[in-house]
Design a protein around this motif. Structure first.
Motif, PDB file in Angstrom:
ATOM      1  N   ASP A  16       0.802  -1.035   0.315  1.00  0.00           N
ATOM      2  CA  ASP A  16      -0.191  -0.331   0.162  1.00  0.00           C
ATOM      3  C   ASP A  16       0.911   1.539   0.067  1.00  0.00           C
ATOM      4  OD1 ASP A  16      -2.641   1.118  -0.141  1.00  0.00           O
ATOM      5  OD2 ASP A  16      -1.630   2.233   1.917  1.00  0.00           O
ATOM      6  N   ARG A  17       1.994   1.026   0.943  1.00  0.00           N
ATOM      7  CA  ARG A  17       2.834   2.557   0.666  1.00  0.00           C
ATOM      8  C   ARG A  17       3.352   2.871  -0.706  1.00  0.00           C
ATOM      9  NH1 ARG A  17       5.976   1.848   6.630  1.00  0.00           N
ATOM     10  NH2 ARG A  17       4.504   2.260   8.093  1.00  0.00           N
ATOM     11  N   LEU A  18       3.303   1.533  -1.649  1.00  0.00           N
ATOM     12  CA  LEU A  18       4.252   1.640  -3.317  1.00  0.00           C
ATOM     13  C   LEU A  18       2.572   1.929  -3.936  1.00  0.00           C
ATOM     14  CD1 LEU A  18       6.324  -1.397  -3.025  1.00  0.00           C
ATOM     15  CD2 LEU A  18       7.073   1.439  -2.259  1.00  0.00           C
ATOM     16  N   GLY A  19       1.534   2.359  -3.612  1.00  0.00           N
ATOM     17  CA  GLY A  19       0.702   2.669  -4.448  1.00  0.00           C
ATOM     18  C   GLY A  19      -0.392   1.222  -4.784  1.00  0.00           C
ATOM     19  N   VAL A  20       0.677   0.238  -4.510  1.00  0.00           N
ATOM     20  CA  VAL A  20      -0.243  -0.948  -4.832  1.00  0.00           C
ATOM     21  C   VAL A  20      -1.699  -1.453  -3.517  1.00  0.00           C
ATOM     22  CG1 VAL A  20      -0.583  -3.578  -5.493  1.00  0.00           C
ATOM     23  CG2 VAL A  20       1.551  -1.993  -5.998  1.00  0.00           C
ATOM     24  N   LYS A  21      -2.789  -1.007  -4.386  1.00  0.00           N
ATOM     25  CA  LYS A  21      -4.327  -1.605  -3.398  1.00  0.00           C
ATOM     26  C   LYS A  21      -4.815  -3.154  -3.577  1.00  0.00           C
ATOM     27  CE  LYS A  21      -4.435   2.550  -2.581  1.00  0.00           C
ATOM     28  NZ  LYS A  21      -3.453   3.416  -0.709  1.00  0.00           N
ATOM     29  N   GLY A  22      -5.121  -3.553  -2.179  1.00  0.00           N
ATOM     30  CA  GLY A  22      -5.793  -5.535  -2.295  1.00  0.00           C
ATOM     31  C   GLY A  22      -6.507  -5.483  -3.208  1.00  0.00           C
ATOM     32  N   GLY A  23      -6.053  -6.828  -4.055  1.00  0.00           N
ATOM     33  CA  GLY A  23      -7.053  -7.274  -5.093  1.00  0.00           C
ATOM     34  C   GLY A  23      -6.342  -8.940  -5.257  1.00  0.00           C
ATOM     35  N   LEU A  24      -6.310  -9.919  -5.832  1.00  0.00           N
ATOM     36  CA  LEU A  24      -6.579 -10.890  -6.424  1.00  0.00           C
ATOM     37  C   LEU A  24      -5.236 -10.521  -6.423  1.00  0.00           C
ATOM     38  CD1 LEU A  24      -9.126 -11.525  -9.017  1.00  0.00           C
ATOM     39  CD2 LEU A  24      -9.372 -12.196  -6.636  1.00  0.00           C
ATOM     40  N   HIS A  25      -4.047  -9.607  -7.313  1.00  0.00           N
ATOM     41  CA  HIS A  25      -2.393  -9.617  -7.913  1.00  0.00           C
ATOM     42  C   HIS A  25      -2.009  -9.808  -5.994  1.00  0.00           C
ATOM     43  CE1 HIS A  25      -4.033  -5.813  -7.174  1.00  0.00           C
ATOM     44  NE2 HIS A  25      -3.488  -5.015  -7.134  1.00  0.00           N
ATOM     45  N   LEU A  26      -2.428  -9.100  -5.395  1.00  0.00           N
ATOM     46  CA  LEU A  26      -1.697  -8.579  -4.460  1.00  0.00           C
ATOM     47  C   LEU A  26      -1.956 -10.188  -2.978  1.00  0.00           C
ATOM     48  CD1 LEU A  26      -0.206  -6.782  -2.815  1.00  0.00           C
ATOM     49  CD2 LEU A  26      -2.018  -6.060  -0.978  1.00  0.00           C
ATOM     50  N   ALA A  27      -3.422 -10.582  -3.357  1.00  0.00           N
ATOM     51  CA  ALA A  27      -3.562 -11.714  -2.990  1.00  0.00           C
ATOM     52  C   ALA A  27      -2.533 -12.736  -3.177  1.00  0.00           C
ATOM     53  CB  ALA A  27      -5.034 -12.434  -3.116  1.00  0.00           C
ATOM     54  N   THR A  28      -2.405 -13.108  -4.365  1.00  0.00           N
ATOM     55  CA  THR A  28      -1.127 -13.669  -4.956  1.00  0.00           C
ATOM     56  C   THR A  28       0.158 -13.707  -4.852  1.00  0.00           C
ATOM     57  OG1 THR A  28      -2.749 -13.863  -7.550  1.00  0.00           O
ATOM     58  CG2 THR A  28      -0.403 -14.766  -7.426  1.00  0.00           C
ATOM     59  N   ILE A  29       0.355 -12.285  -4.241  1.00  0.00           N
ATOM     60  CA  ILE A  29       1.912 -11.792  -3.906  1.00  0.00           C
ATOM     61  C   ILE A  29       1.347 -12.245  -2.065  1.00  0.00           C
ATOM     62  CG2 ILE A  29       3.069 -10.173  -3.092  1.00  0.00           C
ATOM     63  CD1 ILE A  29       2.308  -8.748  -5.292  1.00  0.00           C
ATOM     64  N   GLY A  30       1.371 -12.120  -1.550  1.00  0.00           N
ATOM     65  CA  GLY A  30       1.109 -12.461   0.041  1.00  0.00           C
ATOM     66  C   GLY A  30       1.535 -14.320  -0.271  1.00  0.00           C
TER      67      GLY A  30
END
Length: 282
Positions: free
Chosen positions: A126-140
């Motif tokens: 979020d600090r890098l400007g990337v909001k939650g979503g399927l892409h962030l769930a994949t990364i996590g």
């Protein structure tokens, strides 16, 4: 002799109880799918029905959540398998001290609660400007599922004969050719198993996904929300379908594996016959 029979009997009883513990809940869930009760239960039995499959068919929210779970699962495979294989290969080639330190470092995500991974992933991106979503769930999810793949491939690497790699390099093969023609075929079972494990670890994940999904919904999140608002046997119907698909996939894989083994035995038998004929002619 009597002690051996008693040990065998105890082992059989234990295996029977273990299988009951595994499969009785699945049977109960499957039976509840056909109960007319609007709650997922087998007691009291109020009548036989198949209307919950129709309810499942008309539940667009559940199908969308299932689609998102599959998307994340396959994306996790794409991310986790190459990185897990690379980590295992690098780790296997290091000296003992460096290997111990890096092994502990790479396995540490498995010891971290999923809630912590989800929150830290969300805050960092979020600090890098990337909001939650399927892409962030994949990364996590990939941040700890990579370790599962690495462990499976690393276990397979322990049984690899490194002299084959050295011989190929001495004969002029490049490192890419050695990996593609010698190491990769040896690691193929572990890579396939790691991919399957990565998918199922992603599919059933809840804690990490809860914080990283944004406004998207996965199947686990959807079911958890339904538990609070009112769960119907439509979820049981979906579970029954997934169980049947999994069983059919396992049976199909076993048939293919046995056919492959039969072909290998036939090829070995023919090569032995050819060798015997050459010896006779000589």
């Amino acid at each position: 002799m009597r002690s051996e029979r008693a040990s065998d009997r105890i082992l059989q009883v234990y295996l029977g109880l273990f299988l009951l513990y595994l499969f009785v809940p699945l049977v109960v869930m499957a039976v509840a799918t056909f109960n007319t009760s609007r709650f997922p239960t087998v007691t009291p039995w109020t009548g036989f029905t198949t209307r919950w499959f129709e309810a499942l068919y008309n539940d667009a929210g559940m199908w969308n959540a299932l689609k998102n779970s599959f998307i994340i699962g396959f994306a996790v495979i794409v991310v986790s398998v190459p990185m897990g294989v690379a980590a295992a290969v690098v780790l296997n080639g290091l000296h003992a001290r460096a290997r111990s330190f890096l092994y502990a470092l790479m396995v540490s995500p498995l010891l971290t609660p999923g809630v912590i991974i989800g929150i830290s992933t969300l805050v960092f991106w979020d600090r890098l400007g990337v909001k939650g979503g399927l892409h962030l769930a994949t990364i996590g999810q990939s941040s700890f599922i990579i370790a599962y793949v690495m462990l499976m491939v690393l276990a397979r690497l322990q049984r690899f004969d490194s002299s084959l790699e050295e011989a190929a390099l001495d004969l002029g093969a490049s490192h890419t050719q050695v990996f593609r023609r010698i190491l990769a075929p040896h690691l193929r079972p572990a890579i396939l198993s790691g991919a399957v494990l990565a998918f199922f670890q992603s599919f059933e994940n809840y804690n990490t996904t809860l914080f990283t999904r944004g406004t998207d919904t996965t199947l686990t999140i959807y079911i958890a929300s339904k538990v609070r608002t009112g769960l119907t046997p439509a979820v049981n119907a979906l579970g029954l379908i997934l169980i049947l698909v999994t069983v059919l996939g396992a049976v199909g894989y076993e048939i293919m594996r046995r056919r492959e083994q039969a072909r290998e035995r036939e090829a070995l038998r023919r090569s032995e016959q050819a060798g015997m004929q050459e010896l006779q002619l000589a």
